[in-house]
Design a protein around this motif. Structure first.
Motif, mmCIF file in Angstrom:
data_model
loop_
_atom_site.group_PDB
_atom_site.id
_atom_site.type_symbol
_atom_site.label_atom_id
_atom_site.label_comp_id
_atom_site.label_asym_id
_atom_site.label_seq_id
_atom_site.Cartn_x
_atom_site.Cartn_y
_atom_site.Cartn_z
ATOM 1 N N LEU A 90 0.803 -1.221 0.000
ATOM 2 C CA LEU A 90 0.000 0.000 0.000
ATOM 3 C C LEU A 90 0.836 1.272 0.000
ATOM 4 O O LEU A 90 0.374 2.325 -0.446
ATOM 5 C CB LEU A 90 -0.936 0.010 1.227
ATOM 6 N N PRO A 95 0.783 4.902 -8.590
ATOM 7 C CA PRO A 95 -0.664 5.117 -8.414
ATOM 8 C C PRO A 95 -1.512 3.976 -8.982
ATOM 9 O O PRO A 95 -2.568 3.673 -8.432
ATOM 10 C CB PRO A 95 -0.925 6.433 -9.156
ATOM 11 N N LYS A 98 -1.364 1.115 -6.402
ATOM 12 C CA LYS A 98 -2.138 1.471 -5.205
ATOM 13 C C LYS A 98 -3.639 1.379 -5.476
ATOM 14 O O LYS A 98 -4.405 0.857 -4.644
ATOM 15 C CB LYS A 98 -1.768 2.890 -4.767
ATOM 16 N N ARG A 99 -4.051 1.829 -6.645
ATOM 17 C CA ARG A 99 -5.469 1.780 -6.998
ATOM 18 C C ARG A 99 -5.951 0.338 -7.122
ATOM 19 O O ARG A 99 -7.016 -0.026 -6.608
ATOM 20 C CB ARG A 99 -5.697 2.529 -8.310
ATOM 21 N N LEU A 102 -6.296 -1.244 -3.564
ATOM 22 C CA LEU A 102 -7.436 -0.779 -2.782
ATOM 23 C C LEU A 102 -8.764 -1.292 -3.348
ATOM 24 O O LEU A 102 -9.664 -1.672 -2.589
ATOM 25 C CB LEU A 102 -7.437 0.748 -2.714
ATOM 26 N N LEU A 128 -5.035 6.437 5.211
ATOM 27 C CA LEU A 128 -5.530 6.748 3.868
ATOM 28 C C LEU A 128 -6.801 7.594 3.887
ATOM 29 O O LEU A 128 -7.174 8.176 2.864
ATOM 30 C CB LEU A 128 -5.792 5.454 3.088
ATOM 31 N N ASP A 131 -6.134 10.933 2.616
ATOM 32 C CA ASP A 131 -5.537 11.031 1.290
ATOM 33 C C ASP A 131 -6.318 12.031 0.429
ATOM 34 O O ASP A 131 -7.514 12.255 0.629
ATOM 35 C CB ASP A 131 -5.536 9.650 0.627
ATOM 36 N N ASP A 133 -6.659 11.604 -2.832
ATOM 37 C CA ASP A 133 -7.253 10.871 -3.950
ATOM 38 C C ASP A 133 -8.612 10.312 -3.533
ATOM 39 O O ASP A 133 -8.714 9.552 -2.564
ATOM 40 C CB ASP A 133 -6.327 9.739 -4.386
ATOM 41 N N THR A 135 -10.635 8.109 -4.899
ATOM 42 C CA THR A 135 -10.771 6.653 -4.970
ATOM 43 C C THR A 135 -10.145 5.978 -3.757
ATOM 44 O O THR A 135 -10.724 5.054 -3.175
ATOM 45 C CB THR A 135 -10.124 6.110 -6.259
ATOM 46 N N SER A 136 -8.985 6.447 -3.357
ATOM 47 C CA SER A 136 -8.308 5.878 -2.188
ATOM 48 C C SER A 136 -9.147 6.053 -0.930
ATOM 49 O O SER A 136 -9.295 5.132 -0.122
ATOM 50 C CB SER A 136 -6.932 6.532 -2.002
ATOM 51 N N CYS A 139 -12.382 3.801 -1.063
ATOM 52 C CA CYS A 139 -12.060 2.403 -0.816
ATOM 53 C C CYS A 139 -11.671 2.171 0.643
ATOM 54 O O CYS A 139 -12.118 1.211 1.272
ATOM 55 C CB CYS A 139 -10.929 1.948 -1.736
ATOM 56 N N ALA A 140 -10.839 3.052 1.185
ATOM 57 C CA ALA A 140 -10.350 2.874 2.553
ATOM 58 C C ALA A 140 -11.492 2.873 3.560
ATOM 59 O O ALA A 140 -11.554 2.013 4.451
ATOM 60 C CB ALA A 140 -9.336 3.965 2.897
#
Length: 396
Positions: A90, A95, A98-99, A102, A128, A131, A133, A135-136, A139-140
């Motif tokens: 992670l 990127p 990482k995407r 997640l 996260l 974060d 981002d 999306t991050s 998801c987190a």
């Protein structure tokens, strides 16, 4: 192709094989099952554990992301240690990697909920939440919501990682963005999980109020969106289990709205609206007010809302059919003890009801017969909190 994964050591060649498996499995359920039948998921998890080649990691996580939407493959990935192997990367600066990680963990999180030993990855997920981002972050918070559902070890780990504070900050940041409702809903659900069912629940509940998290709830306690109202009401009910939070709760706008939700839900108690069972709304509201009624300092606030009738099925009023005055901690007993009732001209009532202060002696009043459509269970048989695995839409 899967057989080659265990016989080839060159990273670049392995990456090409992973690409081939990805193209075969994407959108093809049968190919996913074939890969599963030859131990593909466990081989891919092994690659994640033993390799560091950037391209190989990206292609491997991409295949796992595709497999993670298959209900048959999800347990195999989780049981092979997929969540731990994925989380170990992670911190990557790539990127794409990482995407992929997640999204895969997000798809697996409902299956991984009961797995032991995931506490080590939870602090990274909490981090996260801050974060930039989207999306991050999405998801987190979704992963945290599922992993803390009915899992006391994971709840404690998230609390120790300052997860409560991070969730409040996140919910506050996105509270004015309707397009990001999923983030707010998952924040509320996770906070609801963290404030009950483990040894740090009281601390978590106090932390929510200390950081003004309770002030976020009034805007979500609305029948305009039952998907948000349910976790908001469940969280408010959990906060009330800690008596130190009662002053903040009673001074907020949450109580009148909780009563309003009860009235609406009670009229449709056997229905499901927006995937929310109205019976759960009724039970949460009753539990909230019952807990507040156990402390004399809250009685005046409850009287102003004319909430005595909502507590008629509280266990303190059912013990051996004792009259209301015999229960010193019940709101009905306090109402009949001579405490003055302030104006309730705008207080909410059920249709056809008279305000409680019109009765001189509540001991002769059958409260349970007067309330329509209350849940059949007494409060002491209702679970203390509601927790739900999030029905995430798989992302292929």
């Amino acid at each position: 192709l899967v057989g080659l994964l265990g016989r080839i050591s060159q990273d670049r060649l392995l990456a090409i094989i992973m690409d081939c498996l990805y193209l075969l499995a994407q959108g093809d359920p049968q190919s996913k099952l074939i890969i599963l039948s030859v131990q593909g998921p466990s081989e891919m998890v092994r690659v994640l554990r033993t390799k560091e080649h950037a391209k190989l990691l990206v292609t491997t996580t991409r295949v796992l992301k595709v497999l993670s939407v298959c209900n048959s493959s999800k347990p195999a990935i989780v049981n092979a240690g997929g969540m731990q192997a994925l989380s170990s990367h992670l911190a990557s600066a790539n990127p794409r990697l990482k995407r992929n990680i997640l999204l895969t963990m997000r798809n697996l999180s409902d299956t991984a909920n009961r797995q032991q030993g995931l506490e080590i990855l939870l602090p990274d997920l909490v981090q996260l939440l801050g974060d930039t981002d989207l999306t991050s972050v999405t998801c987190a918070v979704g992963i945290l919501s599922n992993l803390t559902c009915n899992n006391s070890s994971n709840k404690s780990a998230v609390c120790q990682a300052s997860g409560v504070e991070a969730l409040i900050r996140l919910a506050s940041h996105y509270s004015n963005f309707e397009s990001h409702q999923e983030i707010v809903e998952r924040c509320l659900c996770t906070l609801r999980h963290l404030t009950n069912g483990h040894d740090r629940a009281d601390v978590a509940a106090q932390t929510v109020c200390v950081h003004q998290g309770h002030n976020l709830l009034p805007r979500y306690l609305s029948p305009a969106n039952w998907s948000l109202a349910k976790p908001a009401l469940g969280l408010l009910s959990n906060l009330a289990q800690c008596s130190a939070n009662h002053p903040q709760i009673c001074e907020s706008d949450s109580l009148p709205q909780a009563v309003h939700l009860f009235m609406l839900a009670n009229q449709h108690s056997e229905e499901v609206i927006e995937d929310v069972r109205m019976k759960e709304i009724v039970e949460s509201a009753m539990r909230l007010l019952d807990e507040l009624s156990r402390y004399e300092a809250n009685h005046r606030t409850l009287q102003q809302l004319n909430c005595g009738w909502i507590l008629a099925r509280s266990p303190v009023l059912q013990n051996d059919h004792m009259p209301a005055q015999a229960h010193p901690h019940s709101f009905a007993a306090a109402s009949s003890s001579g405490l003055q009732h302030e104006s309730t001209s705008q207080a909410p009532f059920l249709p056809g009801w008279s305000p409680l202060n019109e009765f001189d002696d509540l001991s002769d009043l059958d409260l349970t017969a007067a309330i329509p459509n209350l849940p059949g269970q007494p409060l002491n048989t209702i679970p203390a909190y509601m927790e739900d695995i999030y029905a995430l839409e798989p992302l292929d």
